[in-house]
Design a protein around this motif. Structure first.
Motif, PDB file in Angstrom:
ATOM      1  N   ARG A  24       0.836  -1.189   0.000  1.00  0.00           N
ATOM      2  CA  ARG A  24       0.000   0.000   0.000  1.00  0.00           C
ATOM      3  C   ARG A  24       0.881   1.253   0.000  1.00  0.00           C
ATOM      4  N   ASP A  71      -1.057   0.327  -8.330  1.00  0.00           N
ATOM      5  CA  ASP A  71      -1.919   0.918  -7.307  1.00  0.00           C
ATOM      6  C   ASP A  71      -1.339   2.206  -6.741  1.00  0.00           C
ATOM      7  N   GLU A 103      -0.845   7.925   6.459  1.00  0.00           N
ATOM      8  CA  GLU A 103      -1.007   6.676   5.714  1.00  0.00           C
ATOM      9  C   GLU A 103       0.322   6.321   5.048  1.00  0.00           C
ATOM     10  N   TYR A 123      -4.179   3.014  10.748  1.00  0.00           N
ATOM     11  CA  TYR A 123      -4.390   2.823   9.315  1.00  0.00           C
ATOM     12  C   TYR A 123      -3.770   1.500   8.852  1.00  0.00           C
ATOM     13  N   VAL A 124      -2.510   1.257   9.226  1.00  0.00           N
ATOM     14  CA  VAL A 124      -1.832   0.013   8.831  1.00  0.00           C
ATOM     15  C   VAL A 124      -2.588  -1.194   9.391  1.00  0.00           C
ATOM     16  N   TYR A 125      -3.044  -1.078  10.617  1.00  0.00           N
ATOM     17  CA  TYR A 125      -3.797  -2.170  11.254  1.00  0.00           C
ATOM     18  C   TYR A 125      -5.069  -2.476  10.479  1.00  0.00           C
ATOM     19  N   ARG A 126      -5.829  -1.438  10.132  1.00  0.00           N
ATOM     20  CA  ARG A 126      -7.080  -1.652   9.392  1.00  0.00           C
ATOM     21  C   ARG A 126      -6.823  -2.314   8.046  1.00  0.00           C
ATOM     22  N   GLU A 127      -5.775  -1.885   7.367  1.00  0.00           N
ATOM     23  CA  GLU A 127      -5.497  -2.377   6.025  1.00  0.00           C
ATOM     24  C   GLU A 127      -4.935  -3.806   6.010  1.00  0.00           C
ATOM     25  N   SER A 128      -4.377  -4.255   7.118  1.00  0.00           N
ATOM     26  CA  SER A 128      -3.654  -5.527   7.104  1.00  0.00           C
ATOM     27  C   SER A 128      -4.239  -6.589   8.027  1.00  0.00           C
ATOM     28  N   TYR A 129      -5.134  -6.216   8.943  1.00  0.00           N
ATOM     29  CA  TYR A 129      -5.519  -7.146  10.004  1.00  0.00           C
ATOM     30  C   TYR A 129      -6.140  -8.445   9.467  1.00  0.00           C
ATOM     31  N   ASP A 130      -7.078  -8.360   8.553  1.00  0.00           N
ATOM     32  CA  ASP A 130      -7.771  -9.566   8.078  1.00  0.00           C
ATOM     33  C   ASP A 130      -6.785 -10.564   7.486  1.00  0.00           C
ATOM     34  N   THR A 158       1.619  -0.570  15.670  1.00  0.00           N
ATOM     35  CA  THR A 158       0.779  -1.561  15.004  1.00  0.00           C
ATOM     36  C   THR A 158       0.885  -2.909  15.711  1.00  0.00           C
TER      37      THR A 158
END
Length: 306
Positions: A132, A139, A147, A211-218, A245
């Motif tokens: 990202r 991208d 971010e 932000y990093v957590y939201r983008e990578s957690y799943d 994070t």
């Protein structure tokens, strides 16, 4: 008098260091406009602007004097640093190998595109999973405050996932760096956490970590459930964001460790103590970034004035 007493005093002291230790003490010091500007910034950031007894140019001369003094003392006794840390436990070869591997990943974050990251990662047995915020590639997007760019790569052989966060590279990253006002961290949630009260972190890095957590957690949770260990890493700003994070991930995932290179002092004492079991902070010599706090700046100003 032609010269202010403070200026004359500093000049005499600098001359004394030059005579005592020779040109080597000042050989690498070049008076530049940027240094004077840094001195002016130091004057303001330290919160002692009112009644400041010396100009920025005088402060610059004092900084040069302090540099020469410290270099001279270390030059006269080069083994002093070794003696200072001789009682510290040494790093074994296995841990050193892990630090080197993490350092490579932290460095790859400064590549221009995910394609470049994929090429260098493949040479080390890692497969790029996603990335990202890189400035080039399919991208690519404009930098956004809070971010930072990051990527996630995995080794199926070692059953390990690496999430690396880029350090300061754009003006937007600088904006994240300087937002040092304390903010409650981690944010409230239903997940258990080791602290029973409030802890604090730098606001800019805390928001970037969220932000990093939201983008990578799943993705990280799926890999963790499949038996992978998770290593986070980064340099400078990236190290601070990676460390925070790791705090967010540690609330629900067990096999988490962060290797932070030159991480800023971005958390309070309680949070730092709670992070000790799963964050390794690596500091090179006299690197200023991990030591740059408001208290350290005030101590530096006191030394320069007295």
């Amino acid at each position: 008098p032609l010269v202010a007493p403070a200026t004359l005093y500093v000049a005499v002291e600098v001359l004394e260091i030059l005579c005592r230790y020779g040109p080597a003490g000042l050989a690498t010091l070049v008076l530049r406009r940027e240094f004077v500007e840094a001195a002016e910034l130091l004057r303001k950031v330290a919160g002692v602007d009112e009644g400041w007894p010396r100009s920025a140019h005088e402060l610059t001369a004092a900084i040069y004097y302090l540099l020469a003094l410290n270099r001279g003392e270390r030059g006269n006794d080069p083994d002093s640093v070794l003696r200072e840390f001789r009682d510290e436990p040494s790093v074994d070869d296995a841990d050193l190998k892990k630090l080197v591997a993490a350092a490579r990943c932290a460095l790859w974050c400064y590549e221009a595109s995910p394609t470049c990251v994929q090429l260098v990662a493949k040479q080390q047995g890692l497969t790029l999973l996603f990335a990202r915020g890189f400035p080039e590639g399919p991208d690519a997007r404009e930098p956004v405050v809070d971010e930072p760019a990051f990527f996630c790569a995995a080794s199926s052989v070692q059953k390990e996932v690496v999430l690396a966060v880029r350090g300061t590279s754009t003006v937007q990253d600088v904006a994240t760096d300087v937002r040092a006002a304390p903010a409650p961290f981690p944010p409230s949630s239903d997940e258990e956490w080791v602290l029973d009260g409030d802890a604090f972190a730098f606001a800019g890095m805390a928001r970037a970590a969220e932000y990093v957590y939201r983008e990578s957690y799943d993705a990280l949770k799926a890999l963790h459930d499949a038996g992978f260990s998770i290593v986070l890493t980064g340099h400078s700003l990236g190290a601070g964001v990676a460390s925070l994070t790791a705090v967010l991930l540690k609330r629900s995932l067990e096999r988490i460790h962060c290797v932070a290179f030159a991480a800023p002092a971005c958390v309070d004492g309680r949070l730092a103590a709670a992070m000790r079991p799963f964050v390794t902070s690596v500091v090179l010599g006299d690197d200023v970034v991990p030591r740059l706090t408001a208290r350290a700046l005030r101590r530096l100003v006191q030394k320069l004035l007295h």
